[in-house]
Structure formats: C-alpha cells, structure tokens
Design a protein around this motif. Structure first.
Motif, PDB file in Angstrom:
ATOM      1  N   ARG A 163      24.970  11.201 -55.087  1.00 23.22           N
ATOM      2  CA  ARG A 163      23.648  10.997 -54.458  1.00 23.22           C
ATOM      3  C   ARG A 163      22.613  10.618 -55.503  1.00 23.22           C
ATOM      4  NH1 ARG A 163      23.561  15.873 -49.907  1.00 23.22           N
ATOM      5  NH2 ARG A 163      25.381  15.064 -48.789  1.00 23.22           N
ATOM      6  N   GLY A 164      22.998   9.842 -56.461  1.00 26.88           N
ATOM      7  CA  GLY A 164      22.052   9.417 -57.488  1.00 26.88           C
ATOM      8  C   GLY A 164      22.713   9.024 -58.797  1.00 26.88           C
ATOM      9  N   PRO A 165      23.559   9.912 -59.370  1.00 23.15           N
ATOM     10  CA  PRO A 165      24.137   9.613 -60.680  1.00 23.15           C
ATOM     11  C   PRO A 165      24.913   8.288 -60.747  1.00 23.15           C
ATOM     12  CG  PRO A 165      24.504  11.903 -60.145  1.00 23.15           C
ATOM     13  CD  PRO A 165      23.895  11.270 -58.932  1.00 23.15           C
ATOM     14  N   ILE A 166      25.086   7.839 -61.973  1.00 24.15           N
ATOM     15  CA  ILE A 166      25.732   6.549 -62.239  1.00 24.15           C
ATOM     16  C   ILE A 166      27.220   6.763 -62.490  1.00 24.15           C
ATOM     17  CG2 ILE A 166      25.814   4.663 -63.934  1.00 24.15           C
ATOM     18  CD1 ILE A 166      22.777   5.564 -64.529  1.00 24.15           C
ATOM     19  N   TRP A 167      28.058   6.056 -61.747  1.00 26.36           N
ATOM     20  CA  TRP A 167      29.523   6.181 -61.884  1.00 26.36           C
ATOM     21  C   TRP A 167      30.102   4.853 -62.355  1.00 26.36           C
ATOM     22  CZ3 TRP A 167      32.356  10.693 -60.362  1.00 26.36           C
ATOM     23  CH2 TRP A 167      31.573  11.703 -59.762  1.00 26.36           C
ATOM     24  N   PRO A 207      20.798   4.523 -42.417  1.00 27.97           N
ATOM     25  CA  PRO A 207      20.004   3.746 -43.379  1.00 27.97           C
ATOM     26  C   PRO A 207      19.977   4.271 -44.814  1.00 27.97           C
ATOM     27  CG  PRO A 207      18.560   5.172 -42.142  1.00 27.97           C
ATOM     28  CD  PRO A 207      19.960   5.439 -41.641  1.00 27.97           C
ATOM     29  N   HIS A 208      21.148   4.470 -45.408  1.00 29.80           N
ATOM     30  CA  HIS A 208      21.167   4.865 -46.816  1.00 29.80           C
ATOM     31  C   HIS A 208      21.626   3.685 -47.655  1.00 29.80           C
ATOM     32  CE1 HIS A 208      20.485   9.035 -45.861  1.00 29.80           C
ATOM     33  NE2 HIS A 208      21.462   8.995 -44.963  1.00 29.80           N
ATOM     34  N   ILE A 209      20.804   3.344 -48.643  1.00 32.77           N
ATOM     35  CA  ILE A 209      21.204   2.265 -49.540  1.00 32.77           C
ATOM     36  C   ILE A 209      21.859   2.859 -50.779  1.00 32.77           C
ATOM     37  CG2 ILE A 209      20.277   0.505 -51.108  1.00 32.77           C
ATOM     38  CD1 ILE A 209      18.325  -0.171 -48.805  1.00 32.77           C
ATOM     39  N   ALA A 253      20.209   5.041 -53.525  1.00 25.05           N
ATOM     40  CA  ALA A 253      18.871   4.546 -53.862  1.00 25.05           C
ATOM     41  C   ALA A 253      17.858   5.685 -53.882  1.00 25.05           C
ATOM     42  CB  ALA A 253      18.440   3.484 -52.865  1.00 25.05           C
ATOM     43  N   LYS A 254      16.918   5.522 -54.762  1.00 22.55           N
ATOM     44  CA  LYS A 254      15.823   6.483 -54.859  1.00 22.55           C
ATOM     45  C   LYS A 254      15.080   6.605 -53.534  1.00 22.55           C
ATOM     46  CE  LYS A 254      12.666   7.020 -58.621  1.00 22.55           C
ATOM     47  NZ  LYS A 254      11.927   6.316 -59.700  1.00 22.55           N
ATOM     48  N   THR A 255      15.125   5.552 -52.723  1.00 17.19           N
ATOM     49  CA  THR A 255      14.399   5.541 -51.453  1.00 17.19           C
ATOM     50  C   THR A 255      15.167   6.243 -50.329  1.00 17.19           C
ATOM     51  OG1 THR A 255      15.426   3.388 -51.127  1.00 17.19           O
ATOM     52  CG2 THR A 255      13.157   3.384 -51.897  1.00 17.19           C
ATOM     53  N   LYS A 308      19.348 -10.932 -50.945  1.00 17.82           N
ATOM     54  CA  LYS A 308      18.920  -9.573 -50.595  1.00 17.82           C
ATOM     55  C   LYS A 308      19.703  -8.527 -51.391  1.00 17.82           C
ATOM     56  CE  LYS A 308      15.694  -9.832 -47.540  1.00 17.82           C
ATOM     57  NZ  LYS A 308      14.388  -9.178 -47.821  1.00 17.82           N
ATOM     58  N   GLN A 309      21.009  -8.777 -51.534  1.00 21.72           N
ATOM     59  CA  GLN A 309      21.834  -7.822 -52.279  1.00 21.72           C
ATOM     60  C   GLN A 309      21.403  -7.785 -53.748  1.00 21.72           C
ATOM     61  OE1 GLN A 309      25.595  -6.612 -51.037  1.00 21.72           O
ATOM     62  NE2 GLN A 309      24.178  -6.258 -49.376  1.00 21.72           N
ATOM     63  N   LEU A 310      21.094  -8.949 -54.277  1.00 18.80           N
ATOM     64  CA  LEU A 310      20.637  -8.987 -55.668  1.00 18.80           C
ATOM     65  C   LEU A 310      19.310  -8.251 -55.814  1.00 18.80           C
ATOM     66  CD1 LEU A 310      21.605 -12.670 -56.635  1.00 18.80           C
ATOM     67  CD2 LEU A 310      22.859 -10.554 -57.132  1.00 18.80           C
ATOM     68  N   ASP A 311      18.480  -8.335 -54.774  1.00 19.53           N
ATOM     69  CA  ASP A 311      17.217  -7.587 -54.785  1.00 19.53           C
ATOM     70  C   ASP A 311      17.474  -6.078 -54.866  1.00 19.53           C
ATOM     71  OD1 ASP A 311      15.753  -9.899 -54.592  1.00 19.53           O
ATOM     72  OD2 ASP A 311      15.382  -9.719 -52.419  1.00 19.53           O
ATOM     73  N   LEU A 312      18.379  -5.611 -54.004  1.00 19.64           N
ATOM     74  CA  LEU A 312      18.667  -4.168 -53.988  1.00 19.64           C
ATOM     75  C   LEU A 312      19.170  -3.699 -55.345  1.00 19.64           C
ATOM     76  CD1 LEU A 312      20.614  -3.675 -50.630  1.00 19.64           C
ATOM     77  CD2 LEU A 312      18.233  -3.081 -51.142  1.00 19.64           C
TER      78      LEU A 312
END
Ligand code: 6A9
Length: 781
Positions: free
Chosen positions: A691-695, A627-629, A672-674, A651-655
């Motif tokens: 695990r967070g940064p923007i690529w 369960p990793h988004i 995701a932060k979650t 749903k994808q647009l929500d994420l």
C-alpha cells in the motif's frame, strides 16, 4: 452406501499427483547433469551449509561463537536478530564455486566453497570449504580466540566414525568417515597451517532442525562444569552427528575436504585431499573467481552501463540468488475447503512427499520456495545457466496435482517448518498465485528462436517444453476454470474472506500483492485486472510454445484466439477502464466508506476486556470500478495491450510520472498517494505492505513496458524513453546506496523515508532483478 464419501474422494484427489510422466525423469536431468549438481550449498537457511540433492542426505554446516556487548552467541541459522553487519555470497556460480563474506561485529569470516571436477565416478564428486577468520581488534586476551564448529550429520541415521583418537590438523588429518549408498565410502579431512585446538562431540539424533540447541546445550553444560568454552570429547553410541570445534587465535584459516567413493584401491584419497586444500585449493579458487568474473561480464554486459559500485551490487545480486538455491524434501500441509462437511474434525491432508530444488526470496525470513517469486528468479537464472533454470522449473511443475494446481508456498521438511508460524503452513487448493513461470517460458521460446542458446541447449529446451506441455495445459485450465469470474473473460483471485470483521480490506494473498486494495466486499461479480492480464500472458505463452513444438492439434489455435480476446482493447476497456480518470481498475462490489474503529470488548459477564480494532462500513457497497491507482492499474501497460498511438498510453505515462500518484525518486510506489487506502493498516497487527512501498519485481515489469513503448513508433515514444531512463537510474541508485549503507538488498524500499530498505533482509529474490535493470535485459511478454 458408497465406499468412500464425497469428502474422502476430494481429499484423495487434492493430493493426487498429475498423471503424466514427471519432468524430472527426463534423460537430460539424469547422468552427468544430476551428478554435477549433486552436492551444493543447498541449505539456504543456515549461514553456511552443504547437502546433496537427495531426500535424506549427509549434511554439513558451520556454527561459530559471536561476541556482542561482552556476551556469547552461537551463530548458525540465518536470523535477523543476530544483527550481522553483512553476510551472503559475493560470488556464486550455482554449481561448483562460491565465496561468502560474513561480518559479525569485528570478526570477518570468509567461506569459500569448491567442488572438484571428479564426476563420472557415480558418487557425486568431492568438495572443499575454506574458512578464513579475521578479527579487527585484538585488544583483550580472552577475545583473541575464535571458535568455529563444523558439523556433519547423516539424515539417514548412518553412524559416523571419528578419524583418530587425537586429532592433529597439521598434515591433513582425517576427521570423520563413514559410508552411504549414494556416495560410497567417504572421508572428511581438515588441513591448516595454523595452530588449532580441536575437540569434538558425537550425537545420535533424528532431528536436524535443532542442531543449534544441541550444541548450545552441550557447551552450556560443559561451561558450567569446567568453566571452559569447549565441547567435551565424548560421543553417544554410533553417532550420526559429529560436531568438531576448531579454536585458534585470530587470524586463522582452515580447509576442509570431503572425498567420496573411498575405500576402493584406485581411490587416491591422499592425492585428492591435497588438491582440495592448501595452495592447490587457493589457485583453484582464484581460477574460479576469474571464470565467474568473465561470465558475469558476458551474461550481463554491464561494463559501459554502470559504475563500479553498481558492479559490486550486481555481483552480490546474482551470487546470492544462485548461492541461495536450496533443495528441500517433505510434504506440504493441505487445507481442505472450509465448507467441507467432514465430521472427522481433521481438515488437513498431507501432500505426497516431494522434492523441490528452488531459489528462495530471503535466507533469514523466507528460506523456502514461493511460486510466483520463482518466475522472477528464473528471469535472471536462465541467462546464467539454462540447465539450472530448467531443473528448477521442472521441479515446480512436478508439484502439480491432478487438478492442475500447484501449492503457492512450499514448506517442505522440518527445517523449513521450524521457520513458519503454524497458521501460515496450510496451503489452500482453491487459491492461485500469478503464473510468472510463463514470463520465463515465453522468454525462452523467444530466445530459442533468436539463437541465444547452443544447439544442445535448444534441444534440451524443446524436450523440456514437450514433456512439460500437458502440465502447462492443465495449469492453464486450472486458472481458466477455477479463477474465472461471472462475466465472460473475467477473472478474480479466489479465496478472499467475505465475512471479515477486522480487515479494512480483505486480503488476496493469492495475487501475490497481499493487502493491495480490491473491492471492499468480495463477491463472484468481482473482476481482477491483474489476473486477467496474467491470463493473457499465459494464453500467449501457450500459443508460442505450441508453435515452437509444432503441435498440430487445435489447442494452439485456441490459445491464440484466447490471447486475441484478452488483448482486445475494446473489451478490456468495457470491463476495466474509467473514462473520467483515464485509468484501469478492478471491478466489484465496493464502497470507499470503510474504516477501522476501536471497540471495547466485553466478556460474557459484561466486564471490560480490552479494546479491538473492527471494520466499520458506512455505506452500502455497489457494483462499480474500484478506484485505487497502483501497480494493478498498470497491468494493461505491463502486458503491452495499449496500442502505442492511444491517448490511454499518455494517461498511463501521466500516472507513472506524477509525484502525487506513483512517482518517487527511488522507484514507483505500489499504491498512489491519492488512494484512500494509501499506507493504511489492514488490521491492528497488519502494517501496510503493498500500500505504498516500492517493490522491485513490479518496477522491473513496468520498466520493461516503458522500454518497449520507447521503441514503438508513436506520439509517446520520446516521453516513454525519458521516463524509462529516469526510473531506471532511480531504481539502481537507490538499491546501490542502500547496499553500500547497510550491506544488504532489501525486500521493499520505503517510498517516504528517502527510499530506505525495509521489510526482510537480506532479500536477494526478486530484488536481484536490479541486475537485469542495470543490464537492460527485459522479458518479452
Ligand atoms: C509468513 C512469517 C519469520 C510476501 O517473497 C515471498 C512472499 C511473496 O510471494 C509475496 O508476494 N512474501 C509477498 O507479499 C513473503 C511472504 C512470507 C509469508 C510467510 C510467515 C515467518 O517469518
């Protein structure tokens, strides 16, 4: 007893080239094409370097003395620790023109490169370099003199002659000359209007990777002896390396011209040197600059789309990507499978000696070829120069072995090797890397159909694809068999470490997303969503290529059937979709209850020997969705499998648009932060990476998908459009702001710290995709 045992056979097989005619032997890559690309700035690992596309070339390069806090430093190889304010190509056309600005404290060096049209002689033509040196502060006398070192080195070991006893630069003095098989007789001339003091030293050495140390050492000895910062005018017997020191008061300028095929009666050396120096050089450079500007506008159509600052960044993006193209020659080191029972103790074999012409991700950190990066690079390059693009892809596909495998990271030759820690050198024949070259090939097929290319370009593309086809099939088959999962139409990245006791989550370097979290316990039941989607792209591309080539065999049909299977939403959902969260995930043997804990280490005598971080599993893992988004969860959107009318699209647009999951004002987070592993270290020494940064590469693909869905009829097209617009603006603004502030494009951008550039810099590999984002040019998938 058999003549060779199983291991030996395996060894030989792994390093056996794919048995088909080489792509680079195609006629379209010979003759004028080859000659037009013979010389170039193909040494991306140095601030300025020239070589030819031949295994053992004559090479040239520049060093200079930088001053920081009253101390001297010799600059040569691109190193982050040099702390230059900026460097890189502001313009470069990949062929015969480039302009670079280097700022080292208050000194600005501008290096311009030009190749003359004189091709057809069979000698690869002539080239010139202009170095313009300026200094801002001219306070103290001792800092007023600048020192440049321009060297020539023959990798073949041919000895070089110095032009004259006393060198005087005023009237185009001959600096050096010699001859080689490939270029015939050659001469190097230097011309300057300024008052230059010139010294030189000659060396005989087979080693090209430590020229810095050679010059540094020589200067050091001389400084201790004479107190002067000056190369001694002496030479080893028959030197193959000549280093010329040019010293002058700032500001000064010098032109260096290289002419080949000399020694013939008709060679008109004097005339050719004149054309490549002084005023004629200036006017040719400004002509080339104008051409570059026109082509830049024509190719990317930016004028009404972005502001003038963005125009500058876009220029640097394409210029550095093209200027960073390198030529490498050498042998990869191949690791044999770990469970091999070979008793020889030798677990590595060399790949065959091979050449690679390729763009590179980063001049300072990674000046070498990376397989999946290259697909992203070529999305830009094909739009600029389709022949360069085909030449690069051809080189990569020629690196395929008999099994259809292509090594992921190409560390070829001693210069490349000198930049890589030993443990990262071996390549594993079990491991893949995303087949992003299909992104390009797919795009080329589409563009050929829509008449983007001239007739002769289209023809070359189909000859290319025709010759490449059997290799592409083998590549596809290699993925489809070696990376297959246990269940039908499932795949997983092979090569994860099942026995790890240190990694919070065992990495999958082969996926390209390194530490992006996967199932906590690697097994054969694993299913990786991204790989499954890459397989769809590959199958789809194979189908469209075979259609274009009008291949009558059934294989085309098989690819079509396979693409249909892999884009079947019901099957995809059964394997990867979680109804509760409405998101797509990997599947595998997994528990969320894993952590790293400090543990005391003891020696055999039970003495305290420090602490180490070890992995602790607090619950038995079980087969389930992981369960990793993050980027991986968006692959069905990226590959446009989700029907435009489906609630799953919403749903994808929500994420994507939710700030507590992926959205930031600077681009989309990788994880995701979650997520339970958001920004978690993987080991004591492994900071969070994916695990967070923007690529930029993944943001580009996601943005392409949003662009696609905003133009598909359906209930979510308006929402897709507005998210697309905002994400595009955010990405551009942030990359541009960082460039203006720091002088560089970066490897990643910090999702927390106001989008600040982080990781390697300059990184003008896939971060250069920001230019396609500006121009709204998206890849078909
Ligand atoms: C390490 C260190 C002086 C990591 O851009 C190239 C690759 C990507 O393909 C990959 O997706 N980068 C990404 O996760 C950089 C890889 C560098 C590995 C070599 C050696 C030497 O540094």
């Amino acid at each position: 007893t058999p003549l060779v045992n199983e291991d030996e056979v395996q060894k030989l097989r792994v390093v056996t080239p794919f048995p088909a005619p080489r792509i680079m032997d195609l006629p379209q890559f010979q003759g004028e094409h080859k000659e037009s690309l013979y010389w170039g700035t193909y040494r991306p690992q140095v601030y300025f370097g020239v070589r030819a596309r031949t295994p053992r070339s004559l090479i040239a390069g520049l060093m200079w003395i930088g001053v920081k806090d009253g101390r001297y430093f010799l600059r040569h190889v691109c190193q982050d620790s040099d702390g230059l304010n900026t460097y890189g190509w502001t313009r470069h056309n990949g062929r015969d023109y480039g302009n670079q600005v280097i700022v080292d404290q208050d000194v600005t060096l501008t290096t311009s490169f030009l190749k003359s049209k004189e091709i057809g002689s069979g000698f690869g033509g002539d080239w010139a370099v202009r170095i313009d040196a300026q200094k801002e502060k001219l306070d103290e006398e001792i800092w007023r003199t600048g020192h440049l070192f321009f060297y020539l080195a023959d990798e073949e070991g041919n000895s070089l002659s110095v032009g004259r006893e006393r060198i005087d630069s005023r009237d185009g003095s001959l600096f050096a000359s010699s001859s080689r098989k490939d270029v015939g007789g050659w001469e190097l001339h230097l011309v300057s209007e300024d008052n230059l003091e010139i010294h030189y030293s000659g060396f005989k050495t087979p080693h090209m990777h430590n020229l810095t140390e050679l010059v540094e050492g020589t200067l050091g000895v001389q400084a201790r002896r004479t107190g002067l910062l000056q190369l001694p005018d002496i030479s080893d017997h028959s030197p193959n390396v000549l280093v010329f020191q040019v010293s002058a008061k700032f500001p000064f300028k010098t032109d260096i011209a290289f002419v080949s095929g000399t020694g013939l009666k008709s060679s008109r050396v004097e005339e050719r040197v004149k054309i490549l120096t002084g005023n004629p050089l200036s006017s040719q450079l400004s002509e080339k600059e104008k051409d570059f500007e026109e082509k830049y506008k024509r190719c990317f159509n930016l004028t009404d789309k972005v502001d003038s600052e963005s125009m500058i960044v876009g220029r640097a993006a394409i210029g550095n990507l093209l200027g960073g193209i390198g030529y490498f020659y050498g042998q990869s080191k191949i690791a044999l499978p770990r469970d091999s029972s070979s008793k020889s103790g030798d677990n590595f074999v060399p790949y065959w000696p091979a050449e690679l012409y390729t763009a590179v991700p980063s001049l300072s950190f990674f000046p070498r070829g990376f397989l999946w990066d290259e697909g992203f690079h070529q999305l830009l390059i094909w739009r600029w120069d389709i022949r360069i693009c085909l030449d690069i892809i051809g080189h990569w596909l020629d690196l395929m072995n008999i099994d259809g495998w292509i090594p992921r990271e190409q560390i070829l030759g001693s210069e490349a090797l000198s930049k890589v820690p030993e443990e990262f050198v071996p390549q594993h024949p079990t491991n893949a890397n995303p087949p992003t070259l299909f992104l390009v090939l797919h795009d080329l097929v589409r563009s050929t159909k829509s008449n983007t290319f001239t007739a002769s370009e289209s023809k070359e593309i189909s000859y290319f694809l025709d010759r490449a086809f059997t290799r592409l099939e083998a590549w596809f088959q290699w993925f489809n068999t070696t990376q297959a999962g246990k269940d039908a139409s499932s795949y997983y990245w092979h090569g994860r470490d099942k026995e790890t006791t240190r990694e919070l989550n065992p990495k999958s370097l082969s996926s390209g997303l390194d530490d992006y979290p996967r199932a906590s316990h690697p097994t054969e039941q694993e299913r990786h969503l991204d790989l499954r989607c890459w397989m769809l792209l590959a199958a789809d591309s194979m189908h469209s290529i075979s259609e274009l080539l009008e291949r009558k065999d059934n294989l085309g049909k098989d690819y079509k059937a396979m693409a249909e299977l892999l884009s079947n939403v019901d099957i995809l959902n059964q394997m990867h979709f979680d109804n509760v969260s409405g998101a797509y995930f990997d599947f595998g043997n997994h528990t969320e209850k894993v952590r790293l804990r400090w543990q005391e280490m003891r020696t055999s005598g039970s003495n305290y020997a420090g602490r180490e971080l070890v992995r602790e599993v607090l619950e038995t893992p079980k087969l389930r969705l992981v369960p990793h988004i993050g980027y991986v969860s968006l692959f069905p959107l990226i590959m446009r499998i989700i029907p435009p009318g489906s609630w799953i699209l919403e749903k994808q647009l929500d994420l994507i648009s939710n700030k507590s999951t992926l959205w930031t004002d600077y681009g989309l987070r990788s994880l995701a932060k979650t997520s339970s592993l958001y920004m978690k270290r993987n080991t004591e020494h492994d900071a969070p990476y994916w695990r967070g940064p923007i690529w930029m590469n993944m943001n580009y693909l996601i943005l392409s998908a949003l662009h696609h869905y905003s133009r598909e009829d359906g209930p979510y097209s308006i929402r897709a459009k507005s998210i697309y617009g905002e994400l595009r603006e955010n990405l551009i603004r942030n990359v541009v702001n960082n460039y203006v502030k720091t002088g560089y494009l970066w490897e990643q951008y910090d999702q927390k710290n106001k989008g600040k550039g982080k990781g390697a810099r300059p990184f003008t590999g896939w971060t250069a995709l920001v230019l396609l984002i500006m121009s709204e040019s998206f890849a078909e998938v």
